[in-house]
Design a protein around this motif. Structure first.
Motif, PDB file in Angstrom:
ATOM      1  N   TRP A 133       0.806  -1.211   0.000  1.00 34.72           N
ATOM      2  CA  TRP A 133       0.000   0.000   0.000  1.00 34.72           C
ATOM      3  C   TRP A 133       0.847   1.272   0.000  1.00 34.72           C
ATOM      4  O   TRP A 133       0.507   2.260  -0.639  1.00 34.72           O
ATOM      5  N   ASP A 134       1.973   1.267   0.742  1.00 37.44           N
ATOM      6  CA  ASP A 134       2.787   2.477   0.857  1.00 37.44           C
ATOM      7  C   ASP A 134       3.989   2.482  -0.084  1.00 37.44           C
ATOM      8  O   ASP A 134       4.832   3.374  -0.026  1.00 37.44           O
ATOM      9  N   GLY A 135       4.068   1.486  -0.981  1.00 34.47           N
ATOM     10  CA  GLY A 135       5.092   1.488  -2.020  1.00 34.47           C
ATOM     11  C   GLY A 135       6.518   1.332  -1.537  1.00 34.47           C
ATOM     12  O   GLY A 135       7.444   1.774  -2.214  1.00 34.47           O
ATOM     13  N   ASP A 136       6.709   0.669  -0.380  1.00 33.43           N
ATOM     14  CA  ASP A 136       8.080   0.510   0.126  1.00 33.43           C
ATOM     15  C   ASP A 136       8.659  -0.873  -0.135  1.00 33.43           C
ATOM     16  O   ASP A 136       9.713  -1.218   0.376  1.00 33.43           O
ATOM     17  N   GLY A 137       7.960  -1.689  -0.939  1.00 35.51           N
ATOM     18  CA  GLY A 137       8.505  -2.966  -1.360  1.00 35.51           C
ATOM     19  C   GLY A 137       8.067  -4.166  -0.553  1.00 35.51           C
ATOM     20  O   GLY A 137       8.385  -5.301  -0.931  1.00 35.51           O
ATOM     21  N   ASP A 138       7.328  -3.964   0.545  1.00 33.38           N
ATOM     22  CA  ASP A 138       6.816  -5.116   1.285  1.00 33.38           C
ATOM     23  C   ASP A 138       5.291  -5.134   1.205  1.00 33.38           C
ATOM     24  O   ASP A 138       4.676  -4.263   0.602  1.00 33.38           O
ATOM     25  N   LEU A 139       4.689  -6.157   1.807  1.00 34.94           N
ATOM     26  CA  LEU A 139       3.237  -6.279   1.788  1.00 34.94           C
ATOM     27  C   LEU A 139       2.641  -5.688   3.060  1.00 34.94           C
ATOM     28  O   LEU A 139       3.100  -5.983   4.165  1.00 34.94           O
ATOM     29  N   ASP A 140       1.625  -4.858   2.913  1.00 31.19           N
ATOM     30  CA  ASP A 140       0.866  -4.328   4.031  1.00 31.19           C
ATOM     31  C   ASP A 140      -0.460  -5.084   4.123  1.00 31.19           C
ATOM     32  O   ASP A 140      -0.877  -5.764   3.182  1.00 31.19           O
ATOM     33  N   LEU A 141      -1.123  -4.979   5.268  1.00 31.08           N
ATOM     34  CA  LEU A 141      -2.376  -5.691   5.499  1.00 31.08           C
ATOM     35  C   LEU A 141      -3.536  -4.705   5.496  1.00 31.08           C
ATOM     36  O   LEU A 141      -3.569  -3.774   6.298  1.00 31.08           O
ATOM     37  N   LEU A 142      -4.456  -4.900   4.572  1.00 34.72           N
ATOM     38  CA  LEU A 142      -5.663  -4.089   4.496  1.00 34.72           C
ATOM     39  C   LEU A 142      -6.855  -4.960   4.851  1.00 34.72           C
ATOM     40  O   LEU A 142      -6.803  -6.191   4.723  1.00 34.72           O
ATOM     41  N   SER A 143      -7.938  -4.337   5.281  1.00 39.15           N
ATOM     42  CA  SER A 143      -9.108  -5.119   5.651  1.00 39.15           C
ATOM     43  C   SER A 143     -10.376  -4.289   5.551  1.00 39.15           C
ATOM     44  O   SER A 143     -10.373  -3.089   5.815  1.00 39.15           O
ATOM     45  N   GLY A 144     -11.453  -4.963   5.185  1.00 42.02           N
ATOM     46  CA  GLY A 144     -12.785  -4.412   5.360  1.00 42.02           C
ATOM     47  C   GLY A 144     -13.279  -4.798   6.745  1.00 42.02           C
ATOM     48  O   GLY A 144     -12.538  -5.374   7.553  1.00 42.02           O
ATOM     49  N   SER A 145     -14.564  -4.539   7.018  1.00 40.73           N
ATOM     50  CA  SER A 145     -15.119  -4.915   8.321  1.00 40.73           C
ATOM     51  C   SER A 145     -16.642  -4.959   8.237  1.00 40.73           C
ATOM     52  O   SER A 145     -17.244  -4.508   7.264  1.00 40.73           O
ATOM     53  N   GLY A 146     -17.242  -5.498   9.296  1.00 45.80           N
ATOM     54  CA  GLY A 146     -18.696  -5.540   9.349  1.00 45.80           C
ATOM     55  C   GLY A 146     -19.322  -4.164   9.353  1.00 45.80           C
ATOM     56  O   GLY A 146     -20.453  -3.982   8.917  1.00 45.80           O
ATOM     57  N   HIS A 147     -18.591  -3.171   9.850  1.00 44.18           N
ATOM     58  CA  HIS A 147     -19.101  -1.796   9.889  1.00 44.18           C
ATOM     59  C   HIS A 147     -18.854  -1.045   8.581  1.00 44.18           C
ATOM     60  O   HIS A 147     -19.223   0.129   8.476  1.00 44.18           O
ATOM     61  N   GLY A 148     -18.204  -1.695   7.615  1.00 44.81           N
ATOM     62  CA  GLY A 148     -17.901  -1.021   6.364  1.00 44.81           C
ATOM     63  C   GLY A 148     -16.578  -0.285   6.427  1.00 44.81           C
ATOM     64  O   GLY A 148     -15.822  -0.368   7.396  1.00 44.81           O
TER      65      GLY A 148
END
Length: 311
Positions: A133-148
């Motif tokens: 997500w931040d373009g620094d070469g590693d994987l970041d964790l994104l998530s949705g949720s029950g609240h949207g």
């Protein structure tokens, strides 16, 4: 994705619940050719057991059920060793990691490891998606949720050994009424969000696709609804003096089989039947459709700012 590295695309799908089980299994439909897939089967670990995030205590199988039902998975090379692992979400706010230890191309999943990060305590329905997500070469964790909405946990470790920061909001959760509208044209992004990061417009920045759950209140013609509501009001107003008259007759000691009381009660019964019929007609003209939409959030700069969502 080609889960088993046989050159054919496969489908992985989570599910809310699996009959006869304490959890919702992750299903695989193995690819047999272009647009041809085998029947769904539960994905298993190296011991041949369906994935369930942890071993149940036989004395209390229901203790942590929210962490095993409503499975949502993302197949991704989590540890940068060249094969696909699994990061799994659930009804609760927890995430689990299944390492793929295959050395011959055939997947062999380890027992699950709980990731040391969770959605905020008030959130639920962990819905993982990993991307840089931040373009620094590693994987970041994104998530949705029950609240949207959408949240982001930055990887402060390395590509091979991720470490997770506390989740921050990318897109605000929604109000309870956001997914309810009189027509789909007036809807806004709603609850139960599931997300996918991709460079939608090819400008070099990751955008977000967000799926949700919505309820559309379908209504009939406005004039007909107005007429039904008007007639129901008239029926209620007509009944008011009759009820007052019935109360007075009873207070004056008039017997229940007296012609006056019998006549008033008959009028009230007739009005009640009319009102019930009108009420049923009104409900029949106002039905709810459960559905969902996919919303596109275009990233306006390299941070987390987005243009307005479009469906």
């Amino acid at each position: 994705m080609d889960w088993n590295k046989d050159g054919k695309l496969d489908i992985l799908s989570g599910c809310y619940w699996t009959d006869g089980s304490d959890s919702g299994h992750i299903q695989i439909l193995e690819g047999k050719g272009p647009l041809e897939f085998a029947s769904a089967e539960s994905l298993t670990d190296a011991d041949g057991n369906p994935l369930s995030n942890f071993e149940f205590d036989e004395d209390n199988k229901q203790a942590k059920q929210t962490e095993t039902i409503c499975t949502q998975q993302h197949a991704v090379d989590y540890d940068a060793d060249g094969d696909l692992d699994l990061v799994v979400g659930c009804f609760a706010n927890s995430f689990y990691y299944y390492e793929n230890k295959a050395d011959d191309g055939k997947p062999s999943l380890s027992k699950p490891v709980a990731l040391p990060v969770a959605l905020p305590a008030s959130a639920y329905h962990a819905a993982p998606h990993l991307a840089d997500w931040d373009g620094d070469g590693d994987l970041d964790l994104l998530s949705g949720s029950g609240h949207g909405g959408a949240m982001w946990s930055e990887n402060t470790g390395t590509r091979e050994k991720p470490e997770w920061s506390e989740f921050v909001k990318l897109i605000e959760p929604v109000t309870k009424s956001a997914g309810k509208a009189s027509s789909d044209d007036s809807l806004k992004p709603a609850s139960a969000s599931r997300i996918w990061a991709t460079d939608w417009n090819g400008d070099g920045k990751l955008d977000l696709l967000l799926g949700d759950m919505a309820s559309i209140q379908k209504t009939g013609e406005k004039d007909r609804i107005d007429d039904l509501q008007k007639r129901m009001t008239e029926s209620r107003e007509t009944a008011k003096p009759l009820r007052a008259e019935l109360r007075k007759l009873r207070k004056d000691g008039v017997k229940s089989d007296d012609e006056q009381i019998v006549d008033v009660r008959a009028q009230l019964a007739e009005l009640s039947d009319v009102y019930l019929k009108l009420s049923r007609e009104l409900r029949g003209s106002q039905t709810t459709e459960r559905t969902g939409f996919v919303w596109l959030y275009i990233r306006s700069d390299a941070s987390a700012d987005f243009a307005n969502a479009d469906r």
